[in-house]
Design an enzyme around this catalytic site. Sequence first.
Site, short mmCIF file in Angstrom:
data_model
loop_
_atom_site.label_atom_id
_atom_site.label_comp_id
_atom_site.label_asym_id
_atom_site.label_seq_id
_atom_site.Cartn_x
_atom_site.Cartn_y
_atom_site.Cartn_z
CG ASP A 113 -1.79 -1.23 1.33
OD1 ASP A 113 -2.24 -1.58 0.13
OD2 ASP A 113 -2.27 -1.57 2.40
N1 URA Z 1 -1.24 -5.98 3.89
C1 URA Z 1 -1.77 -4.77 3.78
O1 URA Z 1 -2.82 -4.73 4.34
N2 URA Z 1 -1.10 -3.76 3.29
C2 URA Z 1 0.06 -3.92 2.45
O2 URA Z 1 0.57 -3.02 2.10
C3 URA Z 1 0.64 -5.06 2.63
C4 URA Z 1 -0.32 -6.15 3.34
#
Ligand code: URA
Length: 246
Positions: A113
């Site tokens: 993310d």
């Molecule tokens: N899980 C999430 O919620 N975000 C990420 O970036 C990676 C794993």
Amino acid sequence: MKPLRLEDILFSQGFGTRRVCAGLVQQGFVSVAGAVCDDPGEFFQPEGLTFTVQGVDWPFAERAYLMLHKPAGTECSQKPSTWPSIYTLLPAPLRTRPQKAAVQGVQAVGRLDQDTTGLLLLTDDGKFIHRMSSPKHHVPKVYEVTVKHEITPDLVERLLAGVVLDDDPKPVKAAACEAVSPLHLRLTLTEGKYHQVKRMVAAVGNRVEGLHRSAIGGLVLPEDLAPSQWRWLSVADLALMSASKA
Ligand code: URA
């Protein structure tokens, strides 16, 4: 492997057209074994060769494998919607390496993310991307999770037992889970569902305040790799990846 002209070596590694590559060499930007080589037609054995272009070492490789310490506030997309793309952190030749199979340039192996930091692998090896991303291969990914509310033993047990997320009736389990401190959870997952950590933590009534990926397979993000920096994966790093199974 047959010896190749220096301009062809640069071409094969994504430095542009043969004319551009010859220009880089003629302008004295390329060194081999510590000495500038300004003859684009000079032959070198490419296997095992590391050349330097404007201060950056390039080990000749059929496929490129690297790790990036992803900083917060970047998107893993080539065409980001809001934040700068992680690809802007890489030298251009890594993005323009000649197309191999379906892959042009290096691609992120899975995505993190925008606000997640930590270890991200990139390669132009489509098979490697598939193997590392496929849930069938169970490659463990370790996340350091800062949560809003104090971690209870019950929360850890529920994450290990499995929680149901909104898009799938089948529960998802953490492969490992431990409270490192009252607000720091270390969670190991072998799948990569959309926002998986955030959704799993929300499903047990807590909230992710910070998320950092510290390891993939046996490969740990090196302490001396600062946010935004990248590094080639060594043969030993790749062996750690191949050996990894949860
Ligand atoms: N899980 C999430 O919620 N975000 C990420 O970036 C990676 C794993």
